[in-house]
Write a protein that holds these residues in place. Structure first.
Motif, mmCIF file in Angstrom:
data_model
loop_
_atom_site.group_PDB
_atom_site.id
_atom_site.type_symbol
_atom_site.label_atom_id
_atom_site.label_comp_id
_atom_site.label_asym_id
_atom_site.label_seq_id
_atom_site.Cartn_x
_atom_site.Cartn_y
_atom_site.Cartn_z
ATOM 1 N N MET A 1 0.816 -1.186 0.000
ATOM 2 C CA MET A 1 0.000 0.000 0.000
ATOM 3 C C MET A 1 0.868 1.262 0.000
ATOM 4 O O MET A 1 0.513 2.245 -0.624
ATOM 5 C CB MET A 1 -0.923 -0.048 1.221
ATOM 6 C CG MET A 1 -1.969 1.008 1.162
ATOM 7 S SD MET A 1 -2.950 0.898 -0.319
ATOM 8 C CE MET A 1 -4.552 1.052 0.305
ATOM 9 N N ASN A 2 2.015 1.194 0.699
ATOM 10 C CA ASN A 2 2.894 2.360 0.716
ATOM 11 C C ASN A 2 3.427 2.673 -0.680
ATOM 12 O O ASN A 2 3.601 3.840 -1.029
ATOM 13 C CB ASN A 2 4.066 2.134 1.669
ATOM 14 C CG ASN A 2 3.626 2.160 3.113
ATOM 15 O OD1 ASN A 2 2.580 2.714 3.441
ATOM 16 N ND2 ASN A 2 4.410 1.545 3.973
ATOM 17 N N TYR A 3 3.694 1.630 -1.469
ATOM 18 C CA TYR A 3 4.193 1.853 -2.823
ATOM 19 C C TYR A 3 3.137 2.490 -3.707
ATOM 20 O O TYR A 3 3.461 3.261 -4.597
ATOM 21 C CB TYR A 3 4.693 0.546 -3.428
ATOM 22 C CG TYR A 3 5.963 0.057 -2.791
ATOM 23 C CD1 TYR A 3 7.134 0.788 -2.898
ATOM 24 C CD2 TYR A 3 5.991 -1.126 -2.070
ATOM 25 C CE1 TYR A 3 8.309 0.353 -2.319
ATOM 26 C CE2 TYR A 3 7.158 -1.567 -1.481
ATOM 27 C CZ TYR A 3 8.313 -0.825 -1.610
ATOM 28 O OH TYR A 3 9.480 -1.249 -1.030
ATOM 29 N N LEU A 4 1.879 2.173 -3.445
ATOM 30 C CA LEU A 4 0.795 2.789 -4.210
ATOM 31 C C LEU A 4 0.763 4.295 -3.969
ATOM 32 O O LEU A 4 0.664 5.085 -4.902
ATOM 33 C CB LEU A 4 -0.544 2.148 -3.842
ATOM 34 C CG LEU A 4 -1.769 2.737 -4.524
ATOM 35 C CD1 LEU A 4 -1.737 2.418 -6.010
ATOM 36 C CD2 LEU A 4 -3.025 2.191 -3.892
ATOM 37 N N TRP A 5 0.874 4.693 -2.709
ATOM 38 C CA TRP A 5 0.870 6.125 -2.392
ATOM 39 C C TRP A 5 2.132 6.800 -2.916
ATOM 40 O O TRP A 5 2.098 7.941 -3.375
ATOM 41 C CB TRP A 5 0.724 6.343 -0.893
ATOM 42 C CG TRP A 5 -0.673 6.126 -0.452
ATOM 43 C CD1 TRP A 5 -1.143 5.090 0.285
ATOM 44 C CD2 TRP A 5 -1.807 6.948 -0.765
ATOM 45 N NE1 TRP A 5 -2.484 5.222 0.448
ATOM 46 C CE2 TRP A 5 -2.926 6.350 -0.172
ATOM 47 C CE3 TRP A 5 -1.976 8.129 -1.483
ATOM 48 C CZ2 TRP A 5 -4.194 6.897 -0.284
ATOM 49 C CZ3 TRP A 5 -3.241 8.660 -1.587
ATOM 50 C CH2 TRP A 5 -4.331 8.059 -0.995
ATOM 51 N N LEU A 6 3.267 6.112 -2.829
ATOM 52 C CA LEU A 6 4.502 6.673 -3.373
ATOM 53 C C LEU A 6 4.363 6.902 -4.871
ATOM 54 O O LEU A 6 4.741 7.954 -5.388
ATOM 55 C CB LEU A 6 5.679 5.731 -3.092
ATOM 56 C CG LEU A 6 7.012 6.142 -3.714
ATOM 57 C CD1 LEU A 6 7.499 7.439 -3.102
ATOM 58 C CD2 LEU A 6 8.033 5.047 -3.550
ATOM 59 N N PHE A 7 3.785 5.923 -5.585
ATOM 60 C CA PHE A 7 3.578 6.063 -7.021
ATOM 61 C C PHE A 7 2.616 7.208 -7.323
ATOM 62 O O PHE A 7 2.840 7.984 -8.256
ATOM 63 C CB PHE A 7 3.043 4.755 -7.602
ATOM 64 C CG PHE A 7 2.742 4.839 -9.070
ATOM 65 C CD1 PHE A 7 3.769 4.873 -9.997
ATOM 66 C CD2 PHE A 7 1.437 4.923 -9.517
ATOM 67 C CE1 PHE A 7 3.499 4.962 -11.354
ATOM 68 C CE2 PHE A 7 1.152 5.013 -10.867
ATOM 69 C CZ PHE A 7 2.181 5.037 -11.786
ATOM 70 N N ALA A 8 1.564 7.344 -6.528
ATOM 71 C CA ALA A 8 0.586 8.405 -6.764
ATOM 72 C C ALA A 8 1.204 9.793 -6.559
ATOM 73 O O ALA A 8 1.047 10.689 -7.389
ATOM 74 C CB ALA A 8 -0.618 8.219 -5.851
ATOM 75 N N VAL A 9 1.933 9.954 -5.476
ATOM 76 C CA VAL A 9 2.520 11.269 -5.172
ATOM 77 C C VAL A 9 3.672 11.580 -6.120
ATOM 78 O O VAL A 9 3.728 12.653 -6.725
ATOM 79 C CB VAL A 9 2.990 11.310 -3.697
ATOM 80 C CG1 VAL A 9 3.780 12.572 -3.425
ATOM 81 C CG2 VAL A 9 1.787 11.228 -2.772
ATOM 82 N N ALA A 10 4.597 10.631 -6.270
ATOM 83 C CA ALA A 10 5.748 10.865 -7.141
ATOM 84 C C ALA A 10 5.319 10.939 -8.600
ATOM 85 O O ALA A 10 5.858 11.733 -9.376
ATOM 86 C CB ALA A 10 6.788 9.767 -6.944
ATOM 87 N N ALA A 13 3.808 14.367 -9.217
ATOM 88 C CA ALA A 13 4.856 15.384 -9.287
ATOM 89 C C ALA A 13 5.621 15.285 -10.603
ATOM 90 O O ALA A 13 5.974 16.307 -11.208
ATOM 91 C CB ALA A 13 5.804 15.238 -8.106
ATOM 92 N N ALA A 14 5.855 14.060 -11.070
ATOM 93 C CA ALA A 14 6.576 13.872 -12.334
ATOM 94 C C ALA A 14 5.748 14.385 -13.516
ATOM 95 O O ALA A 14 6.283 15.051 -14.416
ATOM 96 C CB ALA A 14 6.918 12.405 -12.533
ATOM 97 N N VAL A 15 4.457 14.104 -13.522
ATOM 98 C CA VAL A 15 3.588 14.591 -14.606
ATOM 99 C C VAL A 15 3.547 16.113 -14.600
ATOM 100 O O VAL A 15 3.624 16.760 -15.662
ATOM 101 C CB VAL A 15 2.177 13.981 -14.481
ATOM 102 C CG1 VAL A 15 1.192 14.675 -15.402
ATOM 103 C CG2 VAL A 15 2.216 12.500 -14.770
ATOM 104 N N LEU A 16 3.450 16.717 -13.422
ATOM 105 C CA LEU A 16 3.461 18.179 -13.332
ATOM 106 C C LEU A 16 4.788 18.739 -13.824
ATOM 107 O O LEU A 16 4.821 19.733 -14.561
ATOM 108 C CB LEU A 16 3.206 18.616 -11.893
ATOM 109 C CG LEU A 16 3.232 20.120 -11.630
ATOM 110 C CD1 LEU A 16 2.144 20.819 -12.424
ATOM 111 C CD2 LEU A 16 3.093 20.401 -10.156
ATOM 112 N N GLY A 17 5.895 18.109 -13.447
ATOM 113 C CA GLY A 17 7.203 18.569 -13.897
ATOM 114 C C GLY A 17 7.364 18.466 -15.403
ATOM 115 O O GLY A 17 7.914 19.365 -16.046
ATOM 116 N N ILE A 18 6.866 17.388 -15.983
ATOM 117 C CA ILE A 18 6.954 17.222 -17.438
ATOM 118 C C ILE A 18 6.110 18.283 -18.136
ATOM 119 O O ILE A 18 6.542 18.874 -19.134
ATOM 120 C CB ILE A 18 6.528 15.801 -17.836
ATOM 121 C CG1 ILE A 18 7.587 14.810 -17.372
ATOM 122 C CG2 ILE A 18 6.304 15.682 -19.333
ATOM 123 C CD1 ILE A 18 7.166 13.362 -17.462
#
Length: 86
Positions: A1-10, A13-18
């Motif tokens: 579950m922690n990896y799901l939240w990490l993927f969602a947040v990161a 942020a990556a989509v916004l940066g792109i």
């Protein structure tokens, strides 16, 4: 579950940066490439620092026991007598 939240947040942020990088390149290509390169360098440094911090040992954990010895440690939980005005 922690990896799901990490993927969602990161991932967000990556989509916004792109999207921001694409907009900057469209507006002023030559100048924005240097800014984006510096941002990548800072991101790689932050990633390295995060990996370094995550690998360092943490304070030992002591579980509670029947005698309540964890409450006699220096970092014990606060009691009513510790509160101001009591």
């Amino acid at each position: 579950m922690n990896y799901l939240w990490l993927f969602a947040v990161a991932g967000g942020a990556a989509v916004l940066g792109i999207a921001l990088a694409f907009g900057m390149i469209k507006q002023d290509g030559r100048r924005s490439v240097a800014a984006i390169a510096c941002a990548f360098i800072v991101a790689i440094g932050a990633l390295g620092l995060g990996v370094y911090v995550s690998k360092e040992p943490t304070a030992p954990l002591r579980s509670s026991d029947r005698e309540g010895s964890q409450n006699r440690l220096p970092g014990a939980a606060t009691t009513e007598k510790d509160l101001p005005g009591q």
